[in-house]
Design an enzyme around this catalytic site. Structure first.
Site, mmCIF file in Angstrom:
data_model
loop_
_atom_site.group_PDB
_atom_site.id
_atom_site.type_symbol
_atom_site.label_atom_id
_atom_site.label_comp_id
_atom_site.label_asym_id
_atom_site.label_seq_id
_atom_site.Cartn_x
_atom_site.Cartn_y
_atom_site.Cartn_z
ATOM 1 N N CYS A 146 0.816 -1.221 0.000
ATOM 2 C CA CYS A 146 0.000 0.000 0.000
ATOM 3 C C CYS A 146 0.845 1.264 0.000
ATOM 4 C CB CYS A 146 -0.936 -0.004 1.204
ATOM 5 S SG CYS A 146 -1.937 -1.484 1.260
ATOM 6 N N HIS A 161 -3.805 6.666 2.049
ATOM 7 C CA HIS A 161 -4.128 5.357 1.497
ATOM 8 C C HIS A 161 -5.477 4.925 2.062
ATOM 9 C CE1 HIS A 161 -4.248 1.233 0.520
ATOM 10 N NE2 HIS A 161 -4.033 0.832 1.758
ATOM 11 N N ASN A 172 -10.101 -1.102 -0.707
ATOM 12 C CA ASN A 172 -8.648 -0.915 -0.607
ATOM 13 C C ASN A 172 -8.005 -1.432 -1.897
ATOM 14 O OD1 ASN A 172 -5.915 -1.161 -0.088
ATOM 15 N ND2 ASN A 172 -6.168 -2.015 1.966
HETATM 16 O O1 UT7 Z 1 -3.959 -1.592 3.427
HETATM 17 C C1 UT7 Z 1 -3.034 -2.286 4.210
HETATM 18 C C2 UT7 Z 1 -3.314 -2.136 5.628
HETATM 19 N N1 UT7 Z 1 -4.556 -2.787 5.933
HETATM 20 C C3 UT7 Z 1 -5.253 -2.337 6.932
HETATM 21 O O2 UT7 Z 1 -4.869 -1.351 7.514
HETATM 22 C C4 UT7 Z 1 -6.459 -3.108 7.365
HETATM 23 C C5 UT7 Z 1 -6.443 -3.152 8.849
HETATM 24 N N2 UT7 Z 1 -7.509 -3.924 9.472
HETATM 25 C C6 UT7 Z 1 -8.812 -3.589 9.411
HETATM 26 O O3 UT7 Z 1 -9.226 -2.734 8.647
HETATM 27 C C7 UT7 Z 1 -9.756 -4.261 10.378
HETATM 28 O O4 UT7 Z 1 -9.002 -4.967 11.325
HETATM 29 C C8 UT7 Z 1 -10.769 -5.241 9.696
HETATM 30 C C9 UT7 Z 1 -11.789 -4.447 8.911
HETATM 31 C C10 UT7 Z 1 -10.050 -6.215 8.813
HETATM 32 C C11 UT7 Z 1 -11.522 -6.003 10.781
HETATM 33 O O5 UT7 Z 1 -12.209 -5.103 11.654
HETATM 34 P P1 UT7 Z 1 -12.023 -5.233 13.222
HETATM 35 O O6 UT7 Z 1 -12.890 -4.212 13.842
HETATM 36 O O7 UT7 Z 1 -10.537 -5.151 13.518
HETATM 37 O O8 UT7 Z 1 -12.578 -6.662 13.528
HETATM 38 P P2 UT7 Z 1 -11.840 -7.899 14.190
HETATM 39 O O9 UT7 Z 1 -10.857 -8.503 13.251
HETATM 40 O O10 UT7 Z 1 -11.357 -7.534 15.564
HETATM 41 O O11 UT7 Z 1 -13.032 -8.902 14.329
HETATM 42 C C12 UT7 Z 1 -14.179 -8.601 15.181
HETATM 43 C C13 UT7 Z 1 -15.235 -9.656 14.945
HETATM 44 C C14 UT7 Z 1 -14.681 -11.072 14.996
HETATM 45 O O12 UT7 Z 1 -15.654 -11.902 15.615
HETATM 46 P P3 UT7 Z 1 -15.521 -12.323 17.169
HETATM 47 O O13 UT7 Z 1 -14.218 -13.030 17.286
HETATM 48 O O14 UT7 Z 1 -15.544 -11.026 17.928
HETATM 49 O O15 UT7 Z 1 -16.706 -13.182 17.389
HETATM 50 C C15 UT7 Z 1 -14.567 -11.458 13.552
HETATM 51 O O16 UT7 Z 1 -14.658 -12.855 13.354
HETATM 52 O O17 UT7 Z 1 -15.787 -9.501 13.644
HETATM 53 C C16 UT7 Z 1 -15.767 -10.759 12.962
HETATM 54 N N3 UT7 Z 1 -15.677 -10.519 11.545
HETATM 55 C C17 UT7 Z 1 -16.756 -10.318 10.777
HETATM 56 N N4 UT7 Z 1 -18.068 -10.278 11.067
HETATM 57 C C18 UT7 Z 1 -18.917 -10.017 10.063
HETATM 58 C C19 UT7 Z 1 -14.572 -10.452 10.759
HETATM 59 N N5 UT7 Z 1 -14.923 -10.184 9.484
HETATM 60 C C20 UT7 Z 1 -16.278 -10.100 9.472
HETATM 61 C C21 UT7 Z 1 -17.213 -9.852 8.454
HETATM 62 N N6 UT7 Z 1 -18.530 -9.826 8.798
HETATM 63 N N7 UT7 Z 1 -16.870 -9.621 7.167
#
Ligand code: UT7
Length: 331
Positions: free
Chosen positions: A116, A258, A288
């Site tokens: 990125c 980004h 992204n």
């Molecule tokens: O461009 C390069 C750099 N990339 C980034 O900067 C991306 C960085 N990361 C992110 O943007 C975020 O971490 C994500 C959008 C990928 C995830 O969001 P989050 O708020 O960090 O969620 P999380 O990974 O902590 O997951 C929270 C919950 C989990 O469930 P439990 O364990 O709390 O029951 C996940 O399994 O959300 C669940 N989850 C989803 N639920 C519904 C993960 N993906 C999904 C989904 N739909 N698509």
């Protein structure tokens, strides 16, 4: 603070696939909701390449538009750089495919793989080259087909990524008060390399039945950890840039970050204390697009008049590697 490097954005152009994939597409196939995707990422839809489209075809389309915008021809280009982590193939470089498609004379052409941060890496590299070499015009492209390395069975990553490309033509400038790269930073920290990677398909883990069965040719991301680091690094980049360049947030006409997550962008905006219209976002429409996201933003902002000659524009990015970078430019 480094000396300003005289560079001018002589032209820009973008190419987005026509195929639009809304959040509902994922809702119909996976355990997710439109609300979750919107609230956690800000994304409403993304573009996805169709059969026959690839990183090089999008890059070439964007390059042709940038050439037309700059009123130049392929014969005016001295160097081609493509920033990408989804190259046309392992080798030759995507830049060579673009050179062939544009049909200009032989010129140096190579890819930059900094995920990125790739466009910012390419911009800094180009700026030094324009000041210290015979090159007058560099074609710098950010191009990705993230859909080709996205695991559409992994709900935590597949909702994030989109495809697209944008090209800039950077030209040397000798006027000390003219357009320039005023401040820049680029860094990498390999200790975080496994946080965001495509594990297989290279020398370390060549393609095999095992790698295919375990879906190791797709993006794997420790999303929460990457998120926390992205917020931290973005804030550090902004603070360092403002302090070292001696500029106040109010001096910056527009920040083009980004587009990784709307919440990451929002935390940077709040740190700067800027109103929403001074921080550009298009993640809602494109998701992204990795190395393509900043140049797509640049092109959209030039086209709509959101950035005008003389404006200070801050670019910031963080991504796989881990890599990060910033560029403060006077356009
Ligand atoms: O461009 C390069 C750099 N990339 C980034 O900067 C991306 C960085 N990361 C992110 O943007 C975020 O971490 C994500 C959008 C990928 C995830 O969001 P989050 O708020 O960090 O969620 P999380 O990974 O902590 O997951 C929270 C919950 C989990 O469930 P439990 O364990 O709390 O029951 C996940 O399994 O959300 C669940 N989850 C989803 N639920 C519904 C993960 N993906 C999904 C989904 N739909 N698509």
């Amino acid at each position: 603070m480094p000396d300003p490097l005289g560079i001018r954005i002589a032209g820009t152009g973008r190419a987005l696939p026509e195929k639009v994939v809304p959040n509902q597409w994922f809702v119909d196939r996976l355990d997710t909701t439109d609300d979750w995707i919107r609230e956690r990422t800000g994304i409403l839809e993304r573009r996805v390449a169709s059969d026959g489209e690839s990183t090089a075809t999008l890059a070439t389309q964007a390059a042709r538009k940038a050439l037309a915008d700059a009123k130049l021809t392929p014969a005016d280009i001295d160097l081609i750089i493509v920033s990408t982590i989804t190259p046309e193939c392992q080798f030759p470089s995507t830049a060579c495919f673009v050179q062939q498609a544009l049909g200009g004379p032989p010129v140096p052409a190579f890819d930059v793989a900094a995920a990125c941060s790739g466009f910012i890496y390419g911009l800094i590299l180009s700026s030094y080259l324009l000041q210290n070499s015979p090159y007058r015009n560099i074609l710098l492209i950010g191009a990705e087909t993230m859909s080709r390395i996205t695991d559409y069975e992994d709900r935590s990553t597949c909702i994030l990524f989109g495809d697209g490309a944008a090209a800039t033509i950077l030209s040397a400038v000798s006027d000390a008060n003219g357009p320039a790269l005023l401040h820049h930073c680029m860094q990498a920290e390999g200790s975080g390399l496994s946080m965001l990677a495509v594990p297989a398909g290279g020398s370390r883990l060549p393609a095999s039945k095992m790698t295919l069965d375990e879906r190791l040719h797709y993006v794997k991301m420790q999303g929460r950890e990457v998120y926390k680091l992205a917020v931290k690094r973005n804030l550090e980049l902004i603070d360092t840039t403002l302090a070292e360049a001696g500029v106040k947030p109010d001096d910056i006409a527009l920040v083009i970050p980004h587009q990784s997550n709307l919440r990451i962008i929002e935390s940077a905006r709040q740190r700067l204390g800027l109103p929403q219209d001074r921080v550009f976002t298009n993640i809602q429409r494109y998701g992204n697009t990795s190395a393509a996201s900043i140049p797509i933003g640049l092109d959209e902002c030039r086209e709509s008049g959101r950035i005008k000659p003389g404006d200070l524009v801050l670019l910031v990015a963080f991504g796989a590697g881990l890599t990060w970078g910033s560029a403060l430019i006077r356009v």
